[in-house]
Design an enzyme around this catalytic site. Structure first.
Site, PDB file in Angstrom:
ATOM      1  N   PHE A 171       3.784   5.964 -15.817  1.00 51.65           N
ATOM      2  CA  PHE A 171       3.035   7.096 -15.299  1.00 51.65           C
ATOM      3  C   PHE A 171       3.437   7.386 -13.855  1.00 51.65           C
ATOM      4  O   PHE A 171       3.431   6.502 -13.017  1.00 51.65           O
ATOM      5  CB  PHE A 171       1.531   6.801 -15.377  1.00 51.65           C
ATOM      6  CG  PHE A 171       0.678   7.889 -14.795  1.00 51.65           C
ATOM      7  CD1 PHE A 171       0.603   9.141 -15.394  1.00 51.65           C
ATOM      8  CD2 PHE A 171      -0.047   7.672 -13.636  1.00 51.65           C
ATOM      9  CE1 PHE A 171      -0.180  10.153 -14.858  1.00 51.65           C
ATOM     10  CE2 PHE A 171      -0.844   8.678 -13.094  1.00 51.65           C
ATOM     11  CZ  PHE A 171      -0.901   9.921 -13.705  1.00 51.65           C
ATOM     12  N   LYS A 210       5.052  -0.569  -5.650  1.00 44.07           N
ATOM     13  CA  LYS A 210       3.671  -0.964  -5.373  1.00 44.07           C
ATOM     14  C   LYS A 210       3.526  -2.473  -5.192  1.00 44.07           C
ATOM     15  O   LYS A 210       2.742  -2.939  -4.360  1.00 44.07           O
ATOM     16  CB  LYS A 210       2.759  -0.462  -6.493  1.00 44.07           C
ATOM     17  CG  LYS A 210       1.299  -0.353  -6.078  1.00 44.07           C
ATOM     18  CD  LYS A 210       0.490   0.439  -7.086  1.00 44.07           C
ATOM     19  CE  LYS A 210      -0.950   0.630  -6.593  1.00 44.07           C
ATOM     20  NZ  LYS A 210      -1.752   1.420  -7.559  1.00 44.07           N
TER      21      LYS A 210
END
Length: 577
Positions: A129, A179
């Site tokens: 995503f 991340k």
């Protein structure tokens, strides 16, 4: 995320702190002197934003309303301050929305560092995503980019990013950080980058090239200087002025070089390019020595290359070796930072006065004045012209404002008629020609030079591309003066359709909203002018207002910008009507 407990220790005689990768990013920015960031948060960059929240007393974040707005604001900030602009966004669409600003900064040599979040390392390549390959996408439009996948890489890569962005010929750099690298810990210490192996940002000047160039200048009967933004980026304004005055050489500018020398300097003969002044274009093909200083021979400047300055000896002062000979082959290439090379050549150049040659520019100006300028600035037309609006802004600002323009007819008119007394005063999108640039760039310009008056002059088409950035101006009460010149057309395209496509106005007429009501919706003071008798007072009211102000000026609907070099024509074929 809980604040990470820091423990200090010494590694190789350097004090370190134990921090997360996200906090390390903030420490890197602070170490580089950054105090202002433009951006838009999202999932993949949220750890950095969380740390940014904790450091908001040291680092101001401006939430733009679109990521493209963040890049243009960072550009405006960089262009007026001379510092590196910083923009930040999340992964996927957040990152891809930066691409237009990156491309604009790349072609206009604007120092900028963009930081993007990315999906965790283990998801790279899985079509997760909001995953996009922003490093691959941005490679053609960045000076350098890099994807960080480990927290330990952060200090070195961030230091390198800022060094590359601001050194030599400046440009945009993108750092993409996964991340997991934002969450992981590292022993943080920071050293500014002072060099990168195999990257030599400033070529060493060649004394023999300087001597050869000086001889050509001294022997010339009709020498001519065209300078570009390299003068401003190299902080070489005084050196250029000294050369012009000592050698008595007429000098013109590209739109990116405008304001480096006072508009009223007697040897400043005006603007080159497609909609530049008549003399500076025509006489390019009559000079015997052409000094191109800090400019790249863009096609909008040269027109038809096989007929550009063929009679002249060309001297190219340039910091980027890749630009030398790319479009125009010089007889002498003077590599290096033009501040240094102009300092070196000045003692070699003889005192001179080319009055007869300079008078040729004055004669051409008189022709242009009679056929174009007097109609633009003192029109007999019933409707207002763009030129007279710019002229009244000049008077009200006493030639001291920063003028930020978008792209189109209004841009060319503003560049032609704006008057400046200070460098870094003309902020526009040059090489890429980005509609939507002006409003966010004016935000950055105002914050980069808060002591100056910033006036954004925008067409009704480009204004609507980034109109949402009014929210930033309203939220921070930025005293930007916004002037929309409304002709209900995509004016520059319409002009081409009129001149070259038999007036087939395909998809260029606009049915515009009520711009004043929109500004009022953002609680910005606003006004509209449609008659000449109201123009001066409206502009003065805008300039005197303490805060942001929006002024819509309804101008002639089908007015054209002249002079004009038709596409595919030479500079000698410039049209006055």
């Amino acid at each position: 995320m809980e604040t990470l407990k820091k423990e200090q220790k010494t590694t190789e005689n350097k004090a370190t702190i134990r921090v997360s990768g996200a906090e390390a990013i903030i420490h890197c920015l602070l170490a580089e002197g950054v105090d202002l960031i433009y951006g838009y948060p999202g999932g993949a960059i949220m750890p950095v934003y969380d740390e940014l929240y904790k450091f908001q007393d040291k680092l101001t974040h401006i939430l733009t309303r679109h990521e493209q707005g963040a890049t243009h604001a960072a550009q405006g900030y960089a262009r007026v301050s001379g510092r590196v602009g910083v923009a930040m966004a999340t992964s996927g669409p957040g990152a891809t929305n930066l691409v237009t600003g990156l491309a604009d900064a790349q072609i206009d040599s604007t120092p900028m560092v963009c930081i993007t979040g990315q999906v965790p390392r283990h998801l790279l390549g899985s079509d997760a995503f909001q995953e996009t390959d922003i490093v691959g996408i941005s490679t053609p439009v960045t000076k350098w980019n890099y994807q960080i996948t480990k927290a330990s890489e952060i200090p070195e890569i961030m230091a390198k990013a800022f060094f590359i962005a601001k050194s030599g010929r400046p440009g945009p750099v993108l750092v993409d950080i996964t991340k997991n690298a934002q969450f992981d810990e590292l022993d943080f210490t920071y050293e500014k980058c002072i060099g990168v192996r195999s990257y030599k940002p400033v070529p060493a000047p060649d004394l023999s090239a300087l001597e050869e160039a000086a001889k050509l200048i001294n022997d010339a009967k009709k020498p001519y200087i065209v300078w570009g933004q390299g003068i401003i980026l190299g902080q070489a304004e005084e050196e250029l002025k000294a050369l012009i005055e000592k050698a008595g050489i007429p000098a013109a500018w590209t739109i990116m070089g405008e304001s480096a020398i006072d508009s009223d300097h007697p040897l400043n003969v005006g603007m080159v390019g497609m909609h530049g002044n008549y003399g500076p274009n025509v006489l390019t093909n009559e000079c015997d020595v052409l000094l191109a200083i800090g400019m790249r021979f863009d096609d909008r400047v040269t027109g038809r290359l096989d007929e550009y300055a063929k009679q002249a000896k060309v001297i190219h002062f340039e910091i980027d070796p890749a630009e030398v000979g790319k479009n125009v082959k010089p007889d002498v290439a003077v590599l290096g930072n033009c501040k240094e090379t102009l300092e070196l050549i000045l003692p070699m150049v003889k005192k001179n006065n080319h009055e007869t040659w300079h008078n040729e520019f004055k004669k051409k100006y008189d022709e242009e004045f009679d056929q174009v300028i007097k109609n633009d600035l003192n029109p007999d037309k019933p409707g207002l012209t763009m030129g007279e609006v710019v002229e009244e802004i000049n008077k009200a600002s006493q030639h001291k404002a920063v003028i930020v323009t978008d792209v189109g007819q209004h841009q060319m008119v503003a560049c032609r008629y704006a008057k400046f007394k200070q460098s870094k005063s003309n902020i526009t999108s040059g090489g890429l020609g980005t509609m939507g640039f002006a409003l966010p760039a004016a935000i950055g310009a105002q914050q980069g030079a808060p002591e100056r008056t910033v006036v954004a002059i925008i067409g009704d088409g480009g204004y609507q591309m980034t109109i949402q950035e009014l929210g930033v101006i309203a939220q921070h009460n930025l005293p930007v003066k916004i002037v929309v010149l409304n002709n209900n057309f995509l004016g520059m395209v319409r002009q081409w359709q009129q001149l070259f496509f038999e007036k087939r106005y395909a998809s260029t007429e606009l049915v515009n909203p009520d711009f004043v009501k929109i500004a009022e919706g953002y609680r910005i003071e606003s006004n509209r002018v449609s008659e000449r008798k109201d123009l001066i007072s409206a502009i003065q009211q805008m300039m005197d207002f303490d805060g942001p102000y929006f002024l819509e000026v309804e101008v002639e609907k089908e007015d054209n910008v002249f002079p004009m070099i038709p596409s595919g024509a030479s500079v000698s074929e410039i049209r006055l009507k």
